[in-house]
Design an enzyme around this catalytic site. Structure first.
Site, PDB file in Angstrom:
ATOM      1  N   HIS A   1       0.738  -1.120  -0.044  1.00 20.76           N
ATOM      2  CA  HIS A   1      -0.102  -0.116  -0.033  1.00 20.76           C
ATOM      3  C   HIS A   1       0.654   1.195  -0.026  1.00 20.76           C
ATOM      4  CE1 HIS A   1      -2.922  -3.055   1.242  1.00 20.76           C
ATOM      5  NE2 HIS A   1      -3.728  -2.114   0.699  1.00 20.76           N
TER       6      HIS A   1
ATOM      7  N   ASP B   1      -3.890  -3.584  12.723  1.00 19.10           N
ATOM      8  CA  ASP B   1      -4.427  -3.378  11.330  1.00 19.10           C
ATOM      9  C   ASP B   1      -4.885  -4.492  10.668  1.00 19.10           C
ATOM     10  OD1 ASP B   1      -5.107  -2.353   8.872  1.00 19.10           O
ATOM     11  OD2 ASP B   1      -3.108  -1.307   8.462  1.00 19.10           O
ATOM     12  N   MET B   2      -6.116  -4.961  10.219  1.00  9.91           N
ATOM     13  CA  MET B   2      -6.210  -6.262   9.982  1.00  9.91           C
ATOM     14  C   MET B   2      -7.382  -6.165   8.885  1.00  9.91           C
ATOM     15  SD  MET B   2      -7.685  -8.469  12.864  1.00  9.91           S
ATOM     16  CE  MET B   2      -9.711  -8.299  13.274  1.00  9.91           C
TER      17      MET B   2
ATOM     18  N   TRP C   1     -16.217 -18.512   9.718  1.00  6.85           N
ATOM     19  CA  TRP C   1     -17.678 -17.842   9.885  1.00  6.85           C
ATOM     20  C   TRP C   1     -17.790 -16.692  10.749  1.00  6.85           C
ATOM     21  CZ3 TRP C   1     -16.637 -22.700  11.783  1.00  6.85           C
ATOM     22  CH2 TRP C   1     -16.343 -23.120  13.061  1.00  6.85           C
ATOM     23  N   LYS C   2     -16.586 -16.489  11.789  1.00  7.95           N
ATOM     24  CA  LYS C   2     -16.699 -15.281  12.562  1.00  7.95           C
ATOM     25  C   LYS C   2     -16.229 -14.134  11.668  1.00  7.95           C
ATOM     26  CE  LYS C   2     -15.884 -17.986  16.882  1.00  7.95           C
ATOM     27  NZ  LYS C   2     -14.857 -18.351  18.170  1.00  7.95           N
TER      28      LYS C   2
ATOM     29  N   GLY D   1       2.033  -3.773  15.843  1.00  6.42           N
ATOM     30  CA  GLY D   1       2.662  -2.613  15.583  1.00  6.42           C
ATOM     31  C   GLY D   1       4.242  -2.740  16.321  1.00  6.42           C
TER      32      GLY D   1
END
Length: 328
Positions: A44, A173-174, A225-226, A300
C-alpha cells in the site's frame, strides 16, 4: 534495493504534481505512500502507487476535491468525501474525530463517497499520536465469499484499533481475509507459498498458493464464519453511519473500487492512568513460551523496527517498480 526515504517521497511527489495535484495535496499524498513503504507495507506504498495514478488518469479520484460536512450530531459527524483522494479524506476524518474527542471525550466521523485509504494503520497511528484510542474501518468492493458461499459478496473490510502508549503505540491493522490482498499479490509476484492456507483452489481445497486463491476469488475469512460475520457487520455500520454506499452498491455500480464508506472513531485516553495497565498486559502476554524460538510481538511492535531500519539504511523497494515510477 534500498533508497533514501526523502528520495522516494520526492519522486512520488514529482509524479503527482505532473498529474495536476496541488503542492500541498501532492506532498501529503506522496508522504503517505512513502511512509507506508518505510514501515514495511509496500503493498500500500510504492507497489500500489501505479494503481492510484491509473485511478487519477481515469477520473475515478478527483485530485483536488475536498470533503464537505453534511450533518453534525454532537460528537458524531457525517461527511461527503466527494470522491477526493482517499488518504487525505481519511486523515482529515480522523483529525476531526480527534478534535471531537478532545471536546467530548469521544468523536466519530463517518464519510461516504470516498476512496481507498491505502494502509488503514496510518490513521490508527494518527489517533495514538494525538493521545487517543483510535477505531476505524472501511468497506470495499466484494472480494470475499460469505461463509458457506463460493462467490464474493462481502468486502475484506479492514479494521484498525490503536491504543496510545509512551514510546511504542499498539496498532492492530487487519483485513477480514486471512491474508490481505496486498500480501496475496506479493506472494504471487514472488512465487512464494503463504505460511498458512489463505483460501481455496479450483478444486475447493484449502491452499497456500496465492495465485490459485486470486484466480478462484475464494479468499478465506479470518476465524472462518466469525470473520464472515464481522465483515458483514462492519459494512452495515459504515453504510448506516455515513449514509453512503455498501459493499453491494459499490460492487453493483460496475465501477472500480471507488465511492466507499468509512468510519473514524477517537476516544480521549488518560495516559498516566493507562500506561501501567497497558505495560502489565503486554508483559504478561509475552511470558507465554514461544514456539520454535519465535518472538511474541504486540500489534505494531515489529513495524517500529522496520521504520528505524528504513530511515538508517534506506527504504526497501522493488527495483522494477521503482524504475517504472521514475519513468512516469
Amino acid at each position: 534495493m534500498r533508497i533514501p526515504y526523502l528520495l522516494l517521497k520526492a519522486e512520488l511527489k514529482r509524479v503527482l504534481l505532473s498529474l495536476g495535484l496541488t503542492e500541498d495535496k501532492a506532498d501529503a499524498s506522496a508522504g503517505i505512500f512513502a511512509d507506508n513503504s518505510r514501515d514495511g507495507v509496500a503493498s500500500h506504498g510504492l507497489n500500489r502507487f501505479r494503481v492510484f495514478v491509473d485511478y487519477l488518469k481515469e477520473g475515478l479520484v478527483t485530485p483536488n476535491a475536498d470533503p464537505t460536512l453534511i450533518n453534525a450530531f454532537g460528537a458524531v459527524e457525517q461527511w461527503d468525501g466527494n470522491f477526493a483522494t482517499g488518504m487525505l479524506n481519511a486523515r482529515l476524518s480522523m483529525d476531526r474525530a480527534i478534535t471531537l474527542a478532545h471536546e467530548n471525550g469521544i468523536g466519530c466521523v463517518a464519510i461516504k463517497n470516498t476512496n481507498h485509504w491505502m494502509r488503514g494503520g496510518t490513521y490508527g497511528w494518527q489517533a495514538a499520536e494525538a493521545g487517543c484510542v483510535g477505531i476505524c474501518f472501511t468497506n470495499t468492493t466484494a472480494n470475499l465469499p460469505p461463509w458457506g458461499g463460493t462467490e464474493p459478496r462481502l468486502g475484506n473490510n479492514p479494521l484498525v484499533i490503536s491504543v496510545p502508549r509512551a514510546g511504542s503505540h499498539i496498532v492492530l491493522d487487519m483485513a477480514m481475509t486471512q491474508f490481505s490482498f496486498g500480501k496475496l499479490w506479493q506472494h504471487e509476484a514472488q512465487n512464494k507459498p503463504l505460511p498458512l492456507p489463505g483460501g481455496y483452489d479450483a478444486e475447493g481445497n484449502l491452499t497456500t498458493d496465492a495465485a490459485a486463491i486470486l484466480a478462484t476469488k475464494r479468499a478465506l475469512p479470518i476465524g472462518f464464519w466469525k470473520g464472515s460475520g464481522l465483515s458483514l457487520v462492519l459494512d452495515l455500520l459504515a453504510t448506516i453511519l455515513s449514509g453512503g454506499s455498501s459493499t453491494a452498491a459499490v460492487t453493483q455500480s460496475g465501477r472500480k473500487e471507488t465511492g466507499v464508506s468509512q468510519v473514524f472513531i477517537a476516544i480521549k485516553a488518560n495516559d498516566e492512568q493507562n500506561e501501567a495497565l497497558i505495560n502489565d498486559i503486554l508483559a504478561y502476554t509475552k511470558t507465554s513460551a514461544p514456539i520454535d524460538g519465535s518472538e511474541i510481538l504486540y500489534p505494531g511492535e515489529n513495524m517500529l523496527r522496520t521504520r528505524e531500519k528504513s530511515m538508517t539504511d534506506g527504504v526497501l523497494v522493488d527495483e522494477g517498480i521503482w524504475e517504472e515510477v521514475k519513468g512516469m
